[in-house]
Each structure stands twice: as structure tokens, then as C-alpha cells.
Scaffold this active site. Structure first.
Site, mmCIF file in Angstrom:
data_model
loop_
_atom_site.group_PDB
_atom_site.id
_atom_site.type_symbol
_atom_site.label_atom_id
_atom_site.label_comp_id
_atom_site.label_asym_id
_atom_site.label_seq_id
_atom_site.Cartn_x
_atom_site.Cartn_y
_atom_site.Cartn_z
ATOM 1 N N HIS A 168 2.258 1.911 -3.177
ATOM 2 C CA HIS A 168 1.330 2.886 -3.751
ATOM 3 C C HIS A 168 1.863 4.306 -3.658
ATOM 4 O O HIS A 168 1.098 5.264 -3.768
ATOM 5 C CB HIS A 168 -0.037 2.781 -3.071
ATOM 6 C CG HIS A 168 -0.749 1.493 -3.339
ATOM 7 N ND1 HIS A 168 -2.003 1.217 -2.839
ATOM 8 C CD2 HIS A 168 -0.386 0.398 -4.053
ATOM 9 C CE1 HIS A 168 -2.378 0.005 -3.225
ATOM 10 N NE2 HIS A 168 -1.402 -0.506 -3.959
ATOM 11 N N ASP A 201 0.869 -1.184 0.000
ATOM 12 C CA ASP A 201 0.000 0.000 0.000
ATOM 13 C C ASP A 201 0.904 1.231 0.000
ATOM 14 O O ASP A 201 2.024 1.166 -0.482
ATOM 15 C CB ASP A 201 -0.952 -0.039 1.195
ATOM 16 C CG ASP A 201 -2.281 0.651 0.921
ATOM 17 O OD1 ASP A 201 -2.257 1.865 0.630
ATOM 18 O OD2 ASP A 201 -3.343 0.003 0.985
#
Length: 391
Positions: A233, A210
Site C-alpha cells: 500500500h 499493507d
């Protein structure tokens, strides 16, 4: 004067006072044993010392259950993790913490050791990235209301949820932190910060599933420098606006970092149909190297994963004084720059300076989208600023 907790051959040592005549507490545990209660007793004893104290977890692998090491302590305290502590490998749903350090003024965590969250089983049942209605999983390391601290030379591996969460901290420096989890592990943000002031993240490596670094509401004066991020991310401010009673964000600076093979790069994200009206201001990204990064520069004020909101209602989060300067490298898709601001509250005072992002895909060349924003353009731009139709 001293104390002894437990049995066997490998010790956790609590040195009460760092001088040669320090009071010593020892806790014996064999490698592979559960040290939860022994560590809690050692920390509690150290916390009650009237002089600076130190807890050492030696080399080896140890089991560690849920533990909260909270002050206030009578003097500064240092925890040195030389070995590896391992969490329960089962999918423990409904619990939100594993290791907590809280309410300490003058805290150090160091030693070159690792926190292993044993997250593999948990990732298979984690659906919190798809729905509000989900059972939470434990955050590996929480720093709650820690003042004047230094976190350095530690690793976090395979967290079930966030690796590190910082809440209510002031004057904290993180240096040489290593965070690793598979790129498909859900919700494993590297470092998440909120409602804190005066935080530095330096010289660190984050590769996870993430956001490498995510900035929540109420964050003030965050300095990120010489961090390598990816896969993951990217580095994100937000998401903001999902909950009511959120606080303003200000003073975020990310400089001299490298992003490699991340799904997003430098991102600010706010929810449409936001539950609050706040301002995120003075956010600056500078001297960033990109290596095959999708969506390298992104302001997304229509952030609505899995259609959990009403996109027809403009975001009420105001973005003010934002800059992206000297960003260079390669994009993993043609959307090199997308500034998608709120139609209700257009972005104010956005500066774009010296952008050089290349994309070599068959659907190229790279594009630069602007919506509800008129950025100030400085230096050279590749692709040309705001040259693509609004997305």
C-alpha cells in the site's frame, strides 16, 4: 568461565565480551526444536555482562515461541541471527507480540537470518482492517524503547500482523532489511514507527499486503532512502487522528525510493471526525520512481476505511510544509495526484516540483486534483497541477 543450557548438536552461543578470552555460554538445540527458553536464558546472561556481549543463533530452522528480551543491560548487546526462527503457525488471536527487544541502550541485530511469522492461518481470521472490534494478532518483531541501535541484514517473512513495529526508539538505523508477505495478507505493514526520534531506513526491500512503511503519531526525524516497495500500500504518513492524545509528527524525508505495483504511492492520511487536534509538518518526498502505482501522490484527509467515521466532520489534523519533488513514472489509475485537504484546516505551504506521471488506461489521461490547498508549483508538471475539478 562458561555456562551450558540444553542438549544436542546445534548451538546458540552467547559470547560475553567480543575479545578472544570472552566468557562463553552455549545452548544446544537440534534443528527443528523449540529454542524459546534457551534463547531467553542466553540473552539474560548476556544482558548482565559488564562488557559488550553477543548472542548467536546459528544456521538451521528453529521453533520460537513468544519471547521478550528486555533490558536495561549493563553494556551494549548484539544478537546475530544466522538461521530461521519460526512462529507457531496457528491463528493466535488476542496476543499482540511474538519477538520483543526492549529497553536496551546500544543494541545490534544482524546475521542474515529470518523471522518467519507463519501468518497464513491468521490472515484468514483477521478482520481488524474492517472493524475496531477485533482480536489483535501478534506483531512479529517489536523494538520498544531501544536507544542507539543498528538493525541490518535480516528478513521478516509472513507476519501475522505488522512485520516490524518501532516505539519509543532514538537513534536507530535499519539497513538491508527484507520483508515479504503476499499482497493479499491483511494488516501486514512492513515497518510501522511511532513516538520515535532519529530513525533511518536504508537499502531495503519490502513487499507485503499493507503499507510498506507507515508512520504513526509522535514520529520525528525519519529518513527513508533507497527502499524498494511493492506490492503493498505504499509509503504512508498516518493514518493520524483515529485516537485521542496523539502527538505531532515532524521531519519525515523519503528520498531515492522505488514503488512498484502498489495500491497507493506516497500518501498522507488523516481521519475526519478526528479524536485529536495535532500537526504533521516538514514532510518531504523526493526523487521517487513509480512503476504502475495506483494513486501515486495522495493527501487524503477524508481517510475513513469501511465507513468507521463521520466524513461530514472535517479532519482537525493540520498539514504544514509538505513537498513532492521529482516524482516520475507510471500510474496504475488516472488519479495521478490527489491533494484532498481538510476544509476545516486547509493544507499550508505545499510544494509540487517536477512531476512526470504517465497513465495509458482507456479512461485516461492522468489527472491532478486539488481541494482546500493552493500548492506552490515548481518546475514542470505532467499532468498539469490542479487542472482537474476538486474530487
Amino acid at each position: 568461565m562458561g555456562g551450558y543450557f540444553g542438549v544436542s548438536t546445534i548451538f546458540i552461543i552467547c559470547l560475553l565480551g567480543i575479545s578472544a578470552n570472552a566468557e562463553v555460554f552455549t545452548i544446544g538445540s537440534s534443528s527443528g526444536s523449540d529454542i524459546t527458553q534457551a534463547l531467553l536464558k542466553a540473552f539474560t546472561s548476556a544482558c548482565q555482562s559488564s562488557s559488550p556481549s553477543k548472542v548467536v543463533i546459528p544456521k538451521g530452522e528453529f521453533k520460537l515461541g513468544e519471547i521478550e528480551m528486555r533490558g536495561p543491560c549493563k553494556a551494549p548487546i548484539e544478537v546475530t541471527l544466522q538461521g530461521t526462527v519460526k512462529a507457531d503457525g496457528n491463528a493466535i488471536q488476542g496476543k499482540e507480540k511474538w519477538v520483543v527487544f526492549g529497553n536496551i541502550d546500544g543494541f545490534k541485530l544482524n546475521g542474515g537470518g529470518a523471522f518467519d511469522g507463519e501468518g497464513n492461518a491468521a490472515w484468514r481470521v483477521n478482520n481488524c482492517h474492517k472493524t475496531f472490534e477485533c482480536k489483535k494478532l501478534p506483531i512479529s518483531i517489536r523494538f520498544d524503547f531501544i536507544l542507539n541501535s543498528e538493525i541490518r541484514d535480516i528478513s521478516s517473512i509472513d507476519a501475522k500482523n505488522f512485520h516490524i513495529n518501532v516505539l519509543g526508539a532514538k537513534n536507530m538505523t535499519m539497513n538491508n532489511i527484507k520483508i515479504v508477505a503476499p499482497e493479499d495478507s491483511p494488516n501486514t505493514d512492513g515497518i510501522h514507527l511511532g513516538r520515535s526520534d532519529g530513525i533511518k531506513i536504508l537499502n531495503s526491500f519490502i513487499s507485503t499486503g499493507d503499507d510498506c512503511i507507515s508512520v504513526g503519531d509522535g514520529m520525528k526525524n525519519l529518513h527513508v532512502e533507497k527502499v524498494t516497495c511493492g506490492p503493498g500500500h505504499g509509503i504512508s504518513v498516518g493514518s493520524l487522528g483515529r485516537y485521542g492524545h496523539e502527538q505531532d509528527v515532524s521531519g519525515i524525508k523519503v528520498i531515492n525510493c522505488t514503488l512498484q505495483e502498489t495500491d497507493n504511492g506516497l500518501r498522507i492520511k488523516t481521519w475526519p471526525s478526528a479524536a485529536c487536534s495535532t500537526t504533521a509538518s516538514d514532510i518531504h518526498f523526493e526523487d521517487i520512481i513509480l512503476k504502475d502505482v495506483s494513486n501515486p501522490i495522495l493527501i487524503d484527509q477524508e481517510y475513513c476505511p469501511w465507513n468507521q467515521c463521520n466524513k461530514q466532520k472535517a479532519s482537525t489534523i493540520k498539514l504544514v510544509n509538505i513537498s513532492f519533488k521529482n516524482i516520475r513514472g507510471t500510474s496504475g489509475n488516472k488519479d495521478a495526484v490527489k491533494l484532498l485537504c481538510s476544509k476545516g484546516y486547509p493544507c499550508q505551504n505545499v510544494e509540487i516540483g517536477d512531476i512526470d506521471i504517465k497513465y495509458n488506461g482507456a479512461d485516461g489521461p492522468a489527472t491532478f486534483h486539488c481541494s482546500n490547498v493552493s500548492p506552490k508549483i515548481l518546475g514542470s508538471q505532467s499532468p498539469k497541477a490542479c487542472s482537474a475539478p476538486a474530487a
